[in-house]
Design a protein around this motif. Structure first.
Motif, PDB file in Angstrom:
ATOM      1  N   ARG A  22       0.862  -1.176   0.000  1.00  0.00           N
ATOM      2  CA  ARG A  22       0.000   0.000   0.000  1.00  0.00           C
ATOM      3  C   ARG A  22       0.900   1.228   0.000  1.00  0.00           C
ATOM      4  O   ARG A  22       1.967   1.232   0.610  1.00  0.00           O
ATOM      5  CB  ARG A  22      -0.912   0.025   1.232  1.00  0.00           C
ATOM      6  CG  ARG A  22      -1.974  -1.046   1.251  1.00  0.00           C
ATOM      7  CD  ARG A  22      -3.015  -0.901   0.189  1.00  0.00           C
ATOM      8  NE  ARG A  22      -3.927   0.225   0.461  1.00  0.00           N
ATOM      9  CZ  ARG A  22      -4.915   0.584  -0.344  1.00  0.00           C
ATOM     10  NH1 ARG A  22      -5.139  -0.065  -1.466  1.00  0.00           N
ATOM     11  NH2 ARG A  22      -5.681   1.591  -0.038  1.00  0.00           N
ATOM     12  N   ASP A  26      -2.118   5.415   1.842  1.00  0.00           N
ATOM     13  CA  ASP A  26      -3.084   4.322   1.937  1.00  0.00           C
ATOM     14  C   ASP A  26      -4.303   4.525   1.038  1.00  0.00           C
ATOM     15  O   ASP A  26      -5.423   4.168   1.385  1.00  0.00           O
ATOM     16  CB  ASP A  26      -3.516   4.099   3.393  1.00  0.00           C
ATOM     17  CG  ASP A  26      -4.167   2.740   3.599  1.00  0.00           C
ATOM     18  OD1 ASP A  26      -3.777   1.780   2.891  1.00  0.00           O
ATOM     19  OD2 ASP A  26      -5.083   2.626   4.439  1.00  0.00           O
ATOM     20  N   TRP A  29      -1.911   1.305  -4.398  1.00  0.00           N
ATOM     21  CA  TRP A  29      -0.814   0.344  -4.351  1.00  0.00           C
ATOM     22  C   TRP A  29       0.414   0.884  -5.053  1.00  0.00           C
ATOM     23  O   TRP A  29       0.305   1.592  -6.050  1.00  0.00           O
ATOM     24  CB  TRP A  29      -1.229  -0.962  -5.019  1.00  0.00           C
ATOM     25  CG  TRP A  29      -2.270  -1.684  -4.260  1.00  0.00           C
ATOM     26  CD1 TRP A  29      -3.629  -1.592  -4.423  1.00  0.00           C
ATOM     27  CD2 TRP A  29      -2.056  -2.601  -3.193  1.00  0.00           C
ATOM     28  NE1 TRP A  29      -4.252  -2.396  -3.505  1.00  0.00           N
ATOM     29  CE2 TRP A  29      -3.321  -3.036  -2.743  1.00  0.00           C
ATOM     30  CE3 TRP A  29      -0.925  -3.091  -2.562  1.00  0.00           C
ATOM     31  CZ2 TRP A  29      -3.479  -3.938  -1.701  1.00  0.00           C
ATOM     32  CZ3 TRP A  29      -1.076  -4.002  -1.530  1.00  0.00           C
ATOM     33  CH2 TRP A  29      -2.338  -4.419  -1.113  1.00  0.00           C
ATOM     34  N   ASP A  43      -6.703   3.674  -5.653  1.00  0.00           N
ATOM     35  CA  ASP A  43      -7.983   2.981  -5.519  1.00  0.00           C
ATOM     36  C   ASP A  43      -9.037   3.526  -6.480  1.00  0.00           C
ATOM     37  O   ASP A  43      -9.969   2.822  -6.841  1.00  0.00           O
ATOM     38  CB  ASP A  43      -8.485   3.067  -4.078  1.00  0.00           C
ATOM     39  CG  ASP A  43      -7.583   2.306  -3.105  1.00  0.00           C
ATOM     40  OD1 ASP A  43      -6.861   1.375  -3.536  1.00  0.00           O
ATOM     41  OD2 ASP A  43      -7.589   2.639  -1.907  1.00  0.00           O
TER      42      ASP A  43
END
Length: 68
Positions: A22, A26, A29, A43
């Motif tokens: 991560r 956060d 990736w 994400d």
């Protein structure tokens, strides 16, 4: 782009994944590959490629233009 799909495409091209974690915020990736490329996949689907082997990896992922 999905992190597993990106990993599979790049690995199928013979470029080994050396690290997957991560990112620091956060929200995605960070993937490191044996040719020196680093792929950031957030994400929300945003993708950026940097590092020594970035152009090769970007072309395998079908990313337009030059990598970040």
């Amino acid at each position: 782009m999905d992190v597993d799909k990106a990993t599979a495409v790049i690995s199928a091209a013979g470029i080994e994944l050396t690290d997957r974690r991560r990112n620091g915020t956060d929200d995605g990736w960070s993937l490191s590959f044996s040719n020196g490329a680093v792929v950031e996949i957030r994400d929300n689907g945003e993708v950026s490629v940097s590092g020594k082997g970035a152009e090769v990896v970007a072309s395998h992922l079908g990313l337009p233009g030059k990598p970040a």
